[in-house]
Design a protein around this motif. Structure first.
Motif, PDB file in Angstrom:
ATOM      1  N   ARG A  92       0.916  -1.062  -0.156  1.00  0.00           N
ATOM      2  CA  ARG A  92       0.012  -0.171  -0.109  1.00  0.00           C
ATOM      3  C   ARG A  92       0.931   1.217  -0.075  1.00  0.00           C
ATOM      4  O   ARG A  92       1.912   1.115   0.650  1.00  0.00           O
ATOM      5  CB  ARG A  92      -0.988  -0.151   1.253  1.00  0.00           C
ATOM      6  N   ASP A 152      -4.865   8.325   0.158  1.00  0.00           N
ATOM      7  CA  ASP A 152      -4.828   7.197  -0.966  1.00  0.00           C
ATOM      8  C   ASP A 152      -6.102   7.423  -2.009  1.00  0.00           C
ATOM      9  O   ASP A 152      -7.240   7.275  -1.513  1.00  0.00           O
ATOM     10  CB  ASP A 152      -5.045   5.732  -0.350  1.00  0.00           C
ATOM     11  N   THR A 154      -7.115   5.925  -4.595  1.00  0.00           N
ATOM     12  CA  THR A 154      -7.596   4.738  -5.140  1.00  0.00           C
ATOM     13  C   THR A 154      -8.858   4.182  -4.338  1.00  0.00           C
ATOM     14  O   THR A 154      -9.748   3.741  -4.620  1.00  0.00           O
ATOM     15  CB  THR A 154      -6.798   3.675  -5.411  1.00  0.00           C
ATOM     16  N   ALA A 155      -8.505   4.363  -2.892  1.00  0.00           N
ATOM     17  CA  ALA A 155      -9.595   3.793  -2.088  1.00  0.00           C
ATOM     18  C   ALA A 155     -10.254   5.169  -1.254  1.00  0.00           C
ATOM     19  O   ALA A 155     -11.118   4.952  -0.591  1.00  0.00           O
ATOM     20  CB  ALA A 155      -8.819   2.895  -0.948  1.00  0.00           C
ATOM     21  N   TRP A 156      -9.736   6.234  -1.533  1.00  0.00           N
ATOM     22  CA  TRP A 156     -10.257   7.348  -1.003  1.00  0.00           C
ATOM     23  C   TRP A 156     -10.235   7.358   0.615  1.00  0.00           C
ATOM     24  O   TRP A 156     -11.398   7.440   1.367  1.00  0.00           O
ATOM     25  CB  TRP A 156     -11.727   7.852  -1.476  1.00  0.00           C
TER      26      TRP A 156
END
Length: 189
Positions: A92, A152, A154-156
């Motif tokens: 991550r 992030d 991409t995952a908010w």
């Protein structure tokens, strides 16, 4: 800056002394790694510290000054060795909004990681300012040796990492993972 972490979940009956030995023997290999601000060799042990750990896990935390250092590590022999021993973990990454690292960061004994969902429609500029204020407040906490906030897209989600000295063992809570630190490497080491 880029924050990075991978987590290797281990069985509840796994002998975590194996991980502690791995850190003791190999931890210094990242000392002086180009582009590394710090690597905190983090783990949690159901039978030990930090108290309340939900499972055995090896989960190093990294702060990179640029993508070049991160890529050199992920494509190099150190990560290849980890992948050989445990399988290639998902890595991550978070874009860092604010980071503070004490010159004494190598004395860190504990770490926390907190994930916070970013609501749809949230004003990211205001959220960033608020997160930076949280990081600055955490920098002033007694025993704090590093604090960073990032996100992030991409995952908010927002992430908050903090490293602590020996006098501040963390207690995990909802949305907060706590770790023991076995070694901290820095580019300056």
């Amino acid at each position: 800056m880029i924050a990075m972490q991978y987590s290797i979940a281990l069985p509840r009956d796994y002998d975590m002394a194996i991980i502690r030995r791995r850190i003791a023997v190999r931890g210094h290999l990242m000392d002086g790694f180009p582009g590394l601000i710090f690597k905190a060799y983090a783990s949690a042990d159901v039978a030990g510290e930090p108290p309340g750990a939900e499972g055995n896990v090896y989960a190093p935390l990294y702060l990179w000054d640029s993508v070049e250092g991160m890529n050199a590590f992920l494509c190099g022999p150190g990560f290849a060795g980890l992948a050989h021993d445990f399988g290639r973990p998902a890595v991550r990454t978070w874009s860092v909004w604010r980071a503070w690292v004490s010159p004494q960061v190598t004395q860190a004994c504990y770490a926390t990681r907190e994930h916070i969902p970013i609501a749809p429609g949230a004003a990211l500029d205001a959220l960033r300012e608020a997160a930076q204020a949280v990081a600055e407040a955490r920098m002033a906490e007694p025993g704090a040796l590093a604090a960073l906030v990032g996100f992030d897209p991409t995952a908010w989600t927002q992430v908050r990492f903090q490293l602590w000295g020996a006098a501040h063992p963390p207690v995990p809570g909802p949305g907060v993972a706590a770790y023991t630190i076995g070694h901290v490497s820095t580019a300056a080491a």
